[in-house]
Design a protein around this motif. Structure first.
Motif, PDB file in Angstrom:
ATOM      1  N   GLY A 171      23.141 -10.519  12.899  1.00  0.00           N
ATOM      2  CA  GLY A 171      22.134 -10.152  13.884  1.00  0.00           C
ATOM      3  C   GLY A 171      21.574 -11.368  14.596  1.00  0.00           C
ATOM      4  O   GLY A 171      21.876 -12.507  14.247  1.00  0.00           O
ATOM      5  N   LEU A 202      28.249  -7.492  13.823  1.00  0.00           N
ATOM      6  CA  LEU A 202      27.584  -7.422  12.535  1.00  0.00           C
ATOM      7  C   LEU A 202      28.617  -7.306  11.426  1.00  0.00           C
ATOM      8  O   LEU A 202      29.656  -6.676  11.594  1.00  0.00           O
ATOM      9  CB  LEU A 202      26.647  -6.225  12.475  1.00  0.00           C
ATOM     10  CG  LEU A 202      25.589  -6.117  13.568  1.00  0.00           C
ATOM     11  CD1 LEU A 202      24.677  -4.922  13.291  1.00  0.00           C
ATOM     12  CD2 LEU A 202      24.801  -7.396  13.711  1.00  0.00           C
ATOM     13  N   GLU A 250      24.053  -7.458   4.891  1.00  0.00           N
ATOM     14  CA  GLU A 250      24.366  -7.506   6.316  1.00  0.00           C
ATOM     15  C   GLU A 250      24.111  -8.905   6.878  1.00  0.00           C
ATOM     16  O   GLU A 250      23.248  -9.637   6.384  1.00  0.00           O
ATOM     17  CB  GLU A 250      23.508  -6.506   7.099  1.00  0.00           C
ATOM     18  CG  GLU A 250      23.651  -5.063   6.684  1.00  0.00           C
ATOM     19  CD  GLU A 250      22.621  -4.656   5.634  1.00  0.00           C
ATOM     20  OE1 GLU A 250      22.346  -3.447   5.497  1.00  0.00           O
ATOM     21  OE2 GLU A 250      22.090  -5.559   4.946  1.00  0.00           O
TER      22      GLU A 250
END
Length: 117
Positions: free
Chosen positions: A9, A20, A6
């Motif tokens: 953020g 994201l 990921e």
């Protein structure tokens, strides 16, 4: 075993937006049901949003409906979460995960979203 990473953020003010991303490899992304899950400080895991393979049907938790949009790009093996009108209660560690046979499969390491003025 699949790999999920990921990114995107950060710190954002209330009312702001973030996008994201989840880069994946090592599994058949295009045929996988994908989800976003979050964990706020001191709280349990909360499912946020999911998207099916094939017809890419998206669905979201009531807490984020109308503010967050999940999408996927099967050509890039990538999952996204567009977040807008962010609130302090959206502060959490956000994970992408696969979903299969009524359970989560592979997870990423998470990306931190902090909503604060």
């Amino acid at each position: 075993e699949g790999q999920l990473v990921e990114s995107g953020g950060g710190l954002v003010q209330p009312g702001g937006s973030l996008r994201l991303s989840c880069a994946t490899s090592g599994f058949a992304f295009s045929t996988s049901h994908m989800t976003w899950v979050r964990q706020a400080p001191g709280k349990g895991l909360e499912w946020v949003s999911g998207i099916t393979p094939d017809y890419k049907i998206a669905y979201s938790a009531d807490s984020v409906k109308g503010r967050f949009t999940i999408s996927r790009d099967d050509t890039k093996n990538a999952l996204y979460l567009q977040m807008s009108s962010l609130k302090s209660e959206d502060t959490a560690l956000y994970y992408c995960a696969t979903w299969s046979r009524n359970s989560y499969g592979d997870w990423g390491q998470g990306t931190q979203v902090t909503v604060s003025s």
